[in-house]
Every structure is written in C-alpha cells, then in structure tokens.
Scaffold this motif. Structure first.
Motif, short mmCIF file in Angstrom:
data_model
loop_
_atom_site.label_atom_id
_atom_site.label_comp_id
_atom_site.label_asym_id
_atom_site.label_seq_id
_atom_site.Cartn_x
_atom_site.Cartn_y
_atom_site.Cartn_z
N ASP A 1 87.22 51.25 86.35
CA ASP A 1 87.95 50.80 85.16
C ASP A 1 88.37 49.34 85.38
O ASP A 1 89.55 48.99 85.31
N THR A 2 87.38 48.50 85.65
CA THR A 2 87.64 47.13 86.14
C THR A 2 88.31 46.21 85.13
O THR A 2 89.02 45.30 85.51
N LYS A 3 88.10 46.42 83.84
CA LYS A 3 88.66 45.51 82.84
C LYS A 3 90.03 45.97 82.31
O LYS A 3 90.61 45.31 81.47
N ASN A 4 90.51 47.06 82.84
CA ASN A 4 91.78 47.61 82.37
C ASN A 4 92.91 47.14 83.29
O ASN A 4 92.96 47.52 84.46
N PRO A 5 93.84 46.31 82.81
CA PRO A 5 94.92 45.80 83.67
C PRO A 5 95.86 46.89 84.18
O PRO A 5 96.52 46.72 85.20
N SER A 6 95.91 48.03 83.46
CA SER A 6 96.79 49.13 83.90
C SER A 6 95.99 50.26 84.53
O SER A 6 96.44 51.41 84.53
N ALA A 7 94.82 49.95 85.07
CA ALA A 7 93.95 50.97 85.65
C ALA A 7 94.64 51.75 86.76
O ALA A 7 94.57 52.98 86.83
N LYS A 8 95.34 51.06 87.65
CA LYS A 8 96.01 51.74 88.77
C LYS A 8 97.12 52.65 88.27
O LYS A 8 97.27 53.79 88.74
N LYS A 9 97.88 52.18 87.29
CA LYS A 9 98.95 53.00 86.72
C LYS A 9 98.37 54.24 86.04
O LYS A 9 98.89 55.35 86.21
N ASP A 10 97.29 54.06 85.26
CA ASP A 10 96.66 55.19 84.58
C ASP A 10 96.10 56.19 85.60
O ASP A 10 96.19 57.41 85.41
N PHE A 11 95.51 55.66 86.67
CA PHE A 11 94.96 56.52 87.72
C PHE A 11 96.07 57.34 88.37
O PHE A 11 95.95 58.57 88.55
#
Length: 745
Positions: free
Chosen positions: A296-306
């Motif tokens: 999810d490289t283009k998502n700035p909140s990818a880590k939070k969503d994960f």
C-alpha cells in the motif's frame, strides 16, 4: 434362521394448506430469499406441497452415513454491512425488531460503552412507530454491541467489529420458536415472487421459482468478536428492572464472580515482522500457515490501517482461542511491505501500488489481488473458505513444482505430497471455480493448479518403494499414506474420483504394519506437535476402515481384480502380528462371509470365525461380563464405541447366529456342525428367547442327531414368535416344527 433386523430414524414434517388456483402460480420448486439456511418449497400435483427446512450433503465413512446441512440455522443477530468512504455517520437499521427488549451499544477504541434501549430510540425517531423497521444514525465508532435482555434468563450480549468504511449496518434477529406452523401464501405479480408468512403476517419468507433463481454472491457471515450470556446484566444509568409480582425494583448491579471460577484468558497476538526475510522465515517455521503481504505504497496512513486491521483480527481470533491457542483457526501471518521490498515485488511481478500477495511457507505465490486488507477483511475470518481454497491451490502448486524439480530432496517430496493432508476437509475442496470463472477487478487470482496425475502417481510409487527399508517410520509419510489409502490424499484431489486400492497402496500398508509398534508409540506426541495440525488414529482402525471403504467402492465400473485377496492378506498380517482388535475382525469376517469355496461352502470364513469365537467369546466365563470387557477396551477412538453397549451385544449375538445359520443352510459346511452348535447356544445366552436364534439351534440339533432336543427347541421358537417376525418367516418356523415332529425334516 438368519435374523434381518433394521432400525430406522425418521424425521419428517407434513403440512397441508391450499392456494387459490391462479394462472400466475406454477407448480415447481421455489427457494426462499432470506439469508442463512435456504428453505425449499415444492408445489406438487393435486394441491400438495413440500416445505423443506433441512437438506444438505452426506458422506459415506465406512458403514456410516454422515449428514450435514447446507447451512445451520442459529438464534442470534444477523448483520450485513454497506460501505461508503464518504459517510460521516453510520446508519443502523433494525429489520422488524418486534417486541424484543433490545439494547444497542457503541464504543470508540477502549472508551466506555454507550448503551441505549431500542424502544427508546424508536420513540425518539418515530413516536407513533409507523414502520415495523427502525432506522437511526450513530456516530462513527469501532465496535457495536447488541444485547437481548433476559428477565428469567441470562442476557445475550454480542460484540461486533465495524469495518473502517461502514456506512450502514442492517440488523435482523433470528429467533428459534416452537409451536404449530400456521402459514399463508401471497403471489406478488410485479416481482413474480411468492411470499409465505405466519398467520399474523410477520417475518415473511420470499420464494422465487427454481427457473428464475439467480446466482448470488458468496455470502459473508458477520461473526461477533464476543458472545456472552450474562445474568443480571446492567450498565451505568440503566433503569432498574421492575418485578411486577412484588411491585418493587430489583437490584440489577452485577456482582463480581467468585475468583475461583475465573478462567484465565488466552491473549492471542500476531508476531509481526519488520522485514520480508523474517516474515518468510516465521511462516516457514509455522509450516501450515500462509503469509499475506500487503502492499500500500501510496497510502500515507498505510501503517495505521495495517495496525488497525491486525488489532481487529487479533480480537476476532481471540474469541475462538479464549483459553488456549488453536492452530486450526490461525491460518495467516501478515506483513506490510516497505521500500526495501521493491526488488522482491518486481521478481514476483507485482507492479501495483495497492496489492495483496499470499505466499506458502516456501515463499511461492499462491494468490494475488489488487486490493487492501480492509477490503478483503471478511476473507480472513475463521468461517471463510479462503484458507481452504488456498490449501487446495497449495497442494497442486507445491506438488507440481516438486515433481518438476530434478534436485528435489526426499523430505521436500514428502512435504509436497503431505499438502493434500492439510487441504482435505471432509472430502476434496474443489477450487476449480476459482480458476475458471472470470475474476472481477480486485478479486484474488490463483496460481495454476494443473497437475499430471500419472506423473504424480509414479513419483508416489517410487517414494513408497524407497522407504520400505526404513529402520524407523517417518510420521509425515505415515500420515500422508493414511490419507491416501482412505481416498483423502493427492490422487483423490487430482482425479476427483474414489479409487480402489492399488499395488502401491498395499505396499504402503505393509510399511504401516512393519512399523506398527513404533508408530503407535509416537503418534500421540506427533498429534500434539505445537503449531502443527496432525491426526493419526489407531492403526488397526485406520487400516480396517480403509479396507472396508475399498470394499464399498469396488463395483462393476471400478473392479478390484485381485484386490480382495490382498485385502484379506492384510487382515491376516494384522492378526498374526497380534494387532487384530474388534474392528479388524469385524471387517475381516465381513470380507470372508461374502466369499465361497469352489464347492459352495464357506470353509475359510467359518474357520476364521471359529478362531475369533474361541479367542474372544467361547469358554470365557460369564458371557455378558466378557462382552462388557471387550466393549470397554474399544477406547475413545473407536467409532463403534459410540454405537453403545446394546448395539455391541446385539452385534455379537447376531454374528454368532449368522455363522451358525451358514452351517444349516449349506451342506458343504457340515464339518463345522459341532462348533456351530456352540455358536448358536452363545447367541441365545446373550439374547434370550429370540425365535430366529432358537430356529437355528433347533435345526443344528436335528442335523447332529439330537432330535428330541431339536423338537423342544423348535417348540420354543414357535412359542416366542411375535408381531415383529414376518408372517412368512413365522410360517416357515411352524412348518419346520411340523416336519421335525412327523419325521419329514
């Protein structure tokens, strides 16, 4: 006389009603459109119909039939979600909440739960209750609580995790009620649907013609994170319950349970790795799990969503592992890809900024999708078929790869074949639809499952031959052999057809018998290996079950040429090795009973039966006490132990009578006359005054020259005739008595 006794368990429901005869209602089959268990309605000739609540599949296991419903009907809440990323609020819609005392609770993160009674909400939103359904909005939250308050019973409380983008939650309460079924039907001309409801018109079921039924999307069941039954349930600010009989408020403050009864809760947590190499290594160590790589490289909140997804999954799995870890419900490891994984992503041909890749323990790609974890959240539920689909794909993919690898090791080949063991689940799970249907955008695309059955069969044969000289058993191979000989292994999953045992299968069984004691000594520890799922049962039961299944499969279309002699040889090897328990002898004697010598006698069968009788039944003191000892020795693993003591007792008395009757009915068996009298007398010692058994014994006495004793016994046979004996059989018993008395027998 041979005793034919059949037992039937019948469940049926007959309901009669009438429909107005119009041109719009056609005879045929209709299915309900409700979620959950489908109800089938058949409109038949002469104004009759069938209203079918339970139907499904069955499996044949040995001599038993195992039935399963298509879907179970459960009492509780049925939820459906609608998502919309732009929604600011969450709409809650209760479908016909009726008079039930429901409560709705919301919770943000770990904040306090806010409860409200549904009837109060109904008054706020619709003072006159114009609509049976109730709809209202709530603020965005993480968890939804639904409670059905009980007064004389415990309150049922359910906790649900809400998807991140949920915009609407549709709730229906499924109640299991008893009583007379009073229904009526109405045809909807606009929709060509038939609506069936109870007398009050509540909770209608909608049916469509079988001809017009459309294929539906795969249903996803929403599972509560927690499901509790709570006595004296309350929450801060809740009104007290009024006991009208005593006209006083009842204190509803729940008291803390006695600490002696508090069960320590198992806290399930994923082990999240910070790099791909470690994630692959952890999955390889788990052996039976898959690694889901999220890109999810283009998502700035990818880590939070994960992290949010992981937290929800831990809560869901925590419900199923409340007190202990359960490997069966833990199928996935998760890893969030980062900038260091670009080279690897390119090697597996993943170029999208948003992707999910599923790998097996060897790092092979089994499936991929242009999607996110939150969008595929339902697939990772323990009730989803996704893990089982992946296991089948893994079976074919791994085996195909191993067969093409000229440098494959023995352990790698066994591991590849063993994949069929973990993917088998009450029959082969067919994933062909996943390969043939055109996938939608965002659906998972699976690795190829094409496999040459001839090539696999030859490799399996070579593997079994190479292990014949093993000094000690390989239990991974043992487990794979057991599945293969029971038509649950790779050949069944590739061919989709049950096969009769072949030469390789019998060679495999020889391997099991050779290492019998070592396998038996190690299997219980092997079955409990931490983090792995194994199931090796008692070998004599496993082998006997496979041979019995083989006997049932062999037909004119799938003949077992030379197979029967080999099966009998296996039974002899088990008995000679001292491993002949009840199941072994039961199936062995059933095999022999159907064989006959060239002169029409059953000498081999009677000789082997006599050996079993002398070793286990004859001259063993009190017959009932001896049978009780044998029944107790069956153990918890024996399926026959579940049939009960009466079945076990009746089986042996009927077995002895049947063997004795074989001597009566076939002149070639006269060498066993004296022995047969002992068998017959035993059957009557176990089951007294049975007219069939008495008839057998009387005729044996007569053939042995004991005519007076024969007549006395036949008189008893006639005396104990009852309504359960067929008239023709009763007439034959009386006729035999007459012939004995006038000397014409």
């Amino acid at each position: 006389m041979r005793n034919f006794t059949w037992s039937f368990l019948m469940f049926f429901c007959l309901v009669f009603t009438s429909f107005s005869q119009t041109k719009s209602i056609e005879k045929g089959t209709y299915f309900s459109t409700n979620r959950g268990q489908k109800v089938k309605l058949n409109l038949l000739e002469n104004g009759k119909y069938e209203f079918i609540l339970y139907y499904g599949d069955y499996n044949v296991k040995g001599d038993s039939l195992v039935f399963s419903q298509n879907k179970s009907v459960e009492e509780g809440f049925d939820l459906a979600f609608k998502n919309d990323k732009k929604a600011k609020k969450i709409k809650i819609k209760f479908v016909d909440p009726s008079f039930y005392p429901f409560y709705v609770g919301t919770q943000k993160g770990s904040e306090a739960i806010q409860y409200k009674k549904l009837s109060d909400i109904k008054i706020e939103t619709d003072p006159e209750w114009k609509d049976a359904d109730t709809a209202f909005d709530i603020d965005k939250c993480d968890f939804l609580y639904l409670a059905l308050e009980g007064y004389d019973t415990e309150t049922k409380l359910y906790k649900y995790a809400l998807p991140k983008d949920v915009a609407e939650v549709i709730i229906k309460y499924n109640s299991l009620t008893e009583g007379d079924l009073k229904i009526s039907g109405l045809w909807d001309k606009k929709t060509n649907q038939l609506r069936i409801s109870d007398k009050g018109g509540k909770n209608p079921l909608t049916f469509v013609s079988e001809k017009e039924q459309k294929p539906e999307d795969k249903e996803v069941k929403v599972t509560p994170l927690e499901s509790l039954n709570i006595p004296n349930w309350t929450y801060p600010g809740k009104d007290p319950v009024v006991d009208e009989d005593f006209n006083m408020a009842v204190d509803t403050v729940a008291t803390a349970p006695d600490s002696a009864y508090v069960v320590e809760k198992y806290d399930f947590k994923f082990k999240i790795q910070d790099n791909l190499k470690s994630a692959l290594a952890a999955t390889a160590a788990d052996k039976t799990k898959f690694l889901v790589v999220a890109v999810d490289t283009k998502n700035p909140s990818a880590k939070k969503d994960f992290d949010t997804f992981i937290e929800k999954q831990e809560s869901l799995l925590g419900v199923h592992m409340a007190t202990a870890y359960d490997a069966e419900n833990d199928s996935f490891n998760f890893y969030l890809a980062n900038a260091n994984d670009k080279k690897w992503l390119k090697s597996v041909k993943i170029t999208d900024d948003k992707s999910l890749i599923v790998l097996n323990e060897n790092g092979d790609v089994l499936a991929s999708a242009k999607s996110t974890l939150s969008e595929k959240e339902a697939l990772f539920d323990v009730y989803s078929d996704f893990a089982r689909e992946l296991k089948s794909v893994d079976t074919f993919s791994s085996l195909g790869k191993a067969l093409k690898n000229k440098k494959v090791t023995d352990g790698e080949l066994i591991s590849a074949f063993r994949k069929s063991v973990v993917s088998y689940d009450f029959g082969t799970y067919d994933v062909t639809y996943a390969q043939t249907n055109e996938p939608n955008e965002g659906d998972f695309k699976y690795a190829s499952t094409k496999l040459d059955i001839k090539e696999a069969t030859q490799a399996w044969k070579k593997l079994i031959e190479q292990h014949q000289k093993d000094a000690k058993p390989n239990l991974y191979l043992v487990e794979t052999i057991l599945k293969e000989i029971k038509n649950q292994g790779f050949s069944r999953q590739v061919s989709k057809v049950d096969k009769v045992l072949n030469d390789t299968d019998f060679l495999s069984i020889d391997y099991l018998i050779k290492h019998y004691d070592a396998i038996d000594a190690e299997r219980l520890v092997y079955n409990e290996k931490e983090g792995e799922k194994h199931s090796i049962g008692s070998l004599n039961q496993e082998i006997s079950g496979a041979l019995q299944q083989n006997k049932n499969i062999a037909t004119n279309e799938t003949p077992a040429t030379g197979n029967q002699d080999k099966a009998i040889s296996v039974y002899k090897k088990l008995i000679t090795a001292g491993k002949g328990n009840f199941e072994t002898y039961q199936n062995y004697l059933a095999y022999l009973a159907e064989t006959a010598e060239s002169d029409g006698s059953n000498g081999t069968y009677l000789k082997e039966f006599n050996a079993y009788f002398n070793a286990n039944l004859g001259d063993k003191g009190n017959v009932i006490e001896r049978l009780d000892q044998m029944f107790g020795a069956l153990g918890t693993e024996s399926e026959y132990g579940f049939n009960g003591w009466n079945w076990f007792k009746e089986y042996h008395s009927n077995l002895c009578n049947s063997a004795a009757w074989t001597v009566v009915s076939k002149p070639g068996n006269t060498d066993f006359l004296k022995s047969a009298i002992g068998w017959s007398e035993y059957s009557l010692a176990v089951t007294k005054n049975n007219p069939y058994y008495l008839d057998t014994l009387a005729q044996l006495y007569y053939k042995d020259g004991q005519k007076n004793k024969a007549i006395e016994t036949q008189i008893l046979a006639a005396k104990y005739l009852n309504s359960e004996v067929e008239e023709q059989t009763a007439a034959e018993i009386r006729e035999t008595l007459t012939k004995m008395q006038n000397g014409t027998y």
